[in-house]
Motif scaffolding. Structure first.
Motif, PDB file in Angstrom:
ATOM      1  N   LEU A 121      12.718  -0.999   4.536  1.00  0.00           N
ATOM      2  CA  LEU A 121      12.806  -2.394   4.101  1.00  0.00           C
ATOM      3  C   LEU A 121      12.679  -3.348   5.275  1.00  0.00           C
ATOM      4  O   LEU A 121      11.918  -4.323   5.232  1.00  0.00           O
ATOM      5  N   VAL A 122      13.446  -3.067   6.331  1.00  0.00           N
ATOM      6  CA  VAL A 122      13.495  -3.969   7.475  1.00  0.00           C
ATOM      7  C   VAL A 122      12.221  -3.905   8.310  1.00  0.00           C
ATOM      8  O   VAL A 122      11.716  -4.928   8.787  1.00  0.00           O
ATOM      9  N   LYS A 123      11.664  -2.676   8.495  1.00  0.00           N
ATOM     10  CA  LYS A 123      10.529  -2.480   9.389  1.00  0.00           C
ATOM     11  C   LYS A 123       9.211  -2.993   8.832  1.00  0.00           C
ATOM     12  O   LYS A 123       8.420  -3.613   9.550  1.00  0.00           O
ATOM     13  N   ASP A 179       0.847  -1.209   0.000  1.00  0.00           N
ATOM     14  CA  ASP A 179       0.000   0.000   0.000  1.00  0.00           C
ATOM     15  C   ASP A 179       0.882   1.259   0.000  1.00  0.00           C
ATOM     16  O   ASP A 179       1.707   1.453   0.899  1.00  0.00           O
ATOM     17  N   PRO A 180       0.735   2.153  -0.999  1.00  0.00           N
ATOM     18  CA  PRO A 180       1.533   3.388  -1.071  1.00  0.00           C
ATOM     19  C   PRO A 180       1.376   4.272   0.167  1.00  0.00           C
ATOM     20  O   PRO A 180       2.292   5.031   0.506  1.00  0.00           O
ATOM     21  N   ASP A 181       0.236   4.181   0.827  1.00  0.00           N
ATOM     22  CA  ASP A 181       0.033   5.006   2.028  1.00  0.00           C
ATOM     23  C   ASP A 181       1.055   4.686   3.113  1.00  0.00           C
ATOM     24  O   ASP A 181       1.450   5.567   3.895  1.00  0.00           O
ATOM     25  N   LEU A 182       1.483   3.408   3.170  1.00  0.00           N
ATOM     26  CA  LEU A 182       2.480   3.018   4.157  1.00  0.00           C
ATOM     27  C   LEU A 182       3.831   3.670   3.857  1.00  0.00           C
ATOM     28  O   LEU A 182       4.559   4.058   4.767  1.00  0.00           O
ATOM     29  N   GLY A 205      10.266   9.936   8.774  1.00  0.00           N
ATOM     30  CA  GLY A 205      11.686  10.123   8.505  1.00  0.00           C
ATOM     31  C   GLY A 205      12.494   8.845   8.430  1.00  0.00           C
ATOM     32  O   GLY A 205      13.710   8.852   8.668  1.00  0.00           O
ATOM     33  N   LEU A 206      11.856   7.711   8.090  1.00  0.00           N
ATOM     34  CA  LEU A 206      12.580   6.439   7.994  1.00  0.00           C
ATOM     35  C   LEU A 206      13.420   6.397   6.723  1.00  0.00           C
ATOM     36  O   LEU A 206      12.974   6.807   5.652  1.00  0.00           O
ATOM     37  N   SER A 207      14.646   5.910   6.842  1.00  0.00           N
ATOM     38  CA  SER A 207      15.496   5.725   5.660  1.00  0.00           C
ATOM     39  C   SER A 207      14.997   4.537   4.850  1.00  0.00           C
ATOM     40  O   SER A 207      14.169   3.740   5.327  1.00  0.00           O
TER      41      SER A 207
END
Length: 506
Positions: free
Chosen positions: A126-128, A108-111, A119-121
């Motif tokens: 990827l990991v989260k 989902d693009p909203d995520l 501010g997640l890299s």
């Protein structure tokens, strides 16, 4: 069932070894495919056009027949586990890459927007949540690849990599359904077990998965290192074509060499494939020796404008000289018996149309539906030559493995088959061998074929194998083939019994 139990009791060690080989090849191939496909999908998840190109390429690679791919790989990387693993990785990359890419690009693009707002890299995204959300699709791709790998890995036996395919091939070639069922059932059980294990692994956290995969790498690496240290060196690798007769012969070679030279280790590669397959392996140095027939040498391996003589000695001398001159091959003295081609029909078909010779087939050519060995179908001394020599235009011809074609004619699926003069199935199925009234088929005497380089390096092996020159009558070979094909005795035992009976072994 009694046959299966007997084989499990007498060949338990060999079956466990084949099972271990199959598991090892399958897991290594799956691991390499996953290491290639998953990171590639992660890198290309934001590059749609390049990802589509990769998907097209992997899809095209999957359309290459597995036997053709193995044939291409042999001159480049030899025989054994390496070409088998390369081929399996080629087939496994596509489902893993496709599922991983689809799983990552359908989130989902909203995520994504929410992650950017926090501010997640990219690495943390990827990991989260990206990989965890895509994990069901990734696991599905891995399960599909595993099923494909375990099934296709049975063909590894054709190039000396072992595995459960050995029992499937032996079952087909020796008409032994017990062997075939053992190989097929164990392959199916492996698929179910590994599918369940992958499903269980999918429930682990990414951290635990990482620890598990790291542990597996260490274990496999340690096991491979241990085997490379303790595994005795192989001095001679001998291969044979499909069927009981070549397997009997290569077991004779092994027995003689190891008795005369106790410090030599001989490795056998039975049911290795057809003529072209074996010859390429010999040229590339992947094998050292294989038994070949004089007629096949002149028709398929060398170029000559000479008409093949029907004198066995002259045929051998011409074959030996041309192999030496054109291919730098050493062709040792042949055995006594001839294993020439023949054409056979059922008793009822022969009686109905009064068939006694190959020429008689002309009057029923449009009623003929043939089942031919792949070599016979394509070689000049086989079907193409028969058509030309006898002017035949038959209704249809299909290629099939040797034992299958005999079953086909017995069950009425075909009404004409090729065969060899030492085949026990002619007697078993009560077939009529048609006389080669135009003397089309050349003499076929078997003899060890090796490179000049190997022969010069191992003159003692040449001397040992020359013990079989002029030995083994046609009736001897028919009897041995019968014991293996019909009575289901092991080729190694039949070979050793013959050598001991003739005083060739102490």
């Amino acid at each position: 069932m009694s046959s299966i139990i007997h084989i499990l009791q007498t060949q338990g060690g060999e079956i466990w070894s084949a099972l271990g080989q199959h598991i090892s090849i399958s897991l290594i191939s799956l691991f390499i495919a996953a290491i290639i496909a998953i990171p590639l999908a992660i890198v290309l998840m934001t590059h749609k056009r390049i990802a589509e190109v990769i998907l097209q390429i992997t899809s095209i690679l999957q359309t290459i027949p597995s036997l053709a791919l193995l044939g291409i790989l042999i001159p480049m990387v030899g025989i054994g586990t390496v070409p088998a693993i390369i081929a399996l990785v080629v087939y496994a990359v596509m489902p893993i890459f496709q599922n991983t890419y689809s799983g990552l690009t359908t989130i989902d693009p909203d995520l994504d927007e929410a992650a950017e707002a926090f501010g997640l890299s990219r690495a943390k995204k990827l990991v989260k949540f990206q990989i965890p959300l895509a994990m069901p699709m990734i696991i599905s791709g891995i399960r599909i690849a595993m099923v494909m790998i375990i099934g296709t890995a049975t063909l590894a036996a054709l190039i000396g990599a072992g595995g459960l395919g050995t029992y499937i091939l032996l079952g087909i070639e020796t008409n032994n359904n017990a062997l075939l069922l053992i190989g097929a059932i164990l392959s199916a059980v492996l698929t179910l077990i590994f599918s369940a294990l992958i499903k269980a692994i999918s429930k682990l956290s990414l951290r635990k998965m990482g620890i598990l995969f790291a542990t597996l790498i260490v274990l496999f690496g340690g096991f491979a290192g241990y085997r490379s240290i303790v595994k005795p060196p192989v001095n001679v690798t001998i291969a044979g074509k499909m069927g009981s007769e070549p397997e009997i012969l290569i077991n004779m070679y092994k027995e003689l060499i190891e008795e005369d030279h106790p410090n030599m280790k001989v490795s056998l590669k039975p049911n290795f494939g057809g003529t072209t397959f074996l010859y390429k392996a010999l040229q590339s140095g992947s094998i050292d020796i294989y038994p070949e027939f004089t007629g096949t040498v002149l028709q398929a391996l060398v170029k000559t404008n000479q008409k093949v003589s029907h004198n066995p000695e002259k045929t051998y001398q011409v074959a030996r000289k041309l192999m030496k001159k054109d291919a730098n091959m050493e062709y040792l003295a042949p055995m006594k018996y001839q294993n020439g081609y023949d054409l056979a029909v059922t008793q009822s078909f022969a009686k109905k149309y009064n068939l006694k010779t190959i020429s008689d087939l002309k009057k029923v050519e449009h009623r003929l539906h043939a089942g031919f060995d792949p070599d016979f179908y394509q070689q000049n001394d086989g079907f193409p030559g028969v058509k030309k020599a006898y002017g035949l235009d038959i209704a249809s011809a299909k290629t099939m493995e040797p034992s299958i074609r005999y079953k086909a004619i017995a069950n009425g699926k075909v009404n004409l088959v090729d065969g060899y003069t030492t085949d026990p199935e002619v007697k078993e199925y009560n077939l009529v061998v048609l006389k080669d009234d135009k003397n089309h088929f050349p003499p076929y005497q078997g003899a060890p074929l090796m490179t000049e380089k190997f022969a010069m390096a191992h003159p003692e092996v040449k001397k040992t194998l020359d013990k079989l020159a002029g030995k083994i009558s046609e009736s001897d070979m028919q009897k041995m083939n019968y014991l293996v094909t019909v009575k289901h005795e092991k080729s190694s035992k039949v070979a050793r019994d013959y050598l001991e009976d003739k005083g060739l072994l102490k």
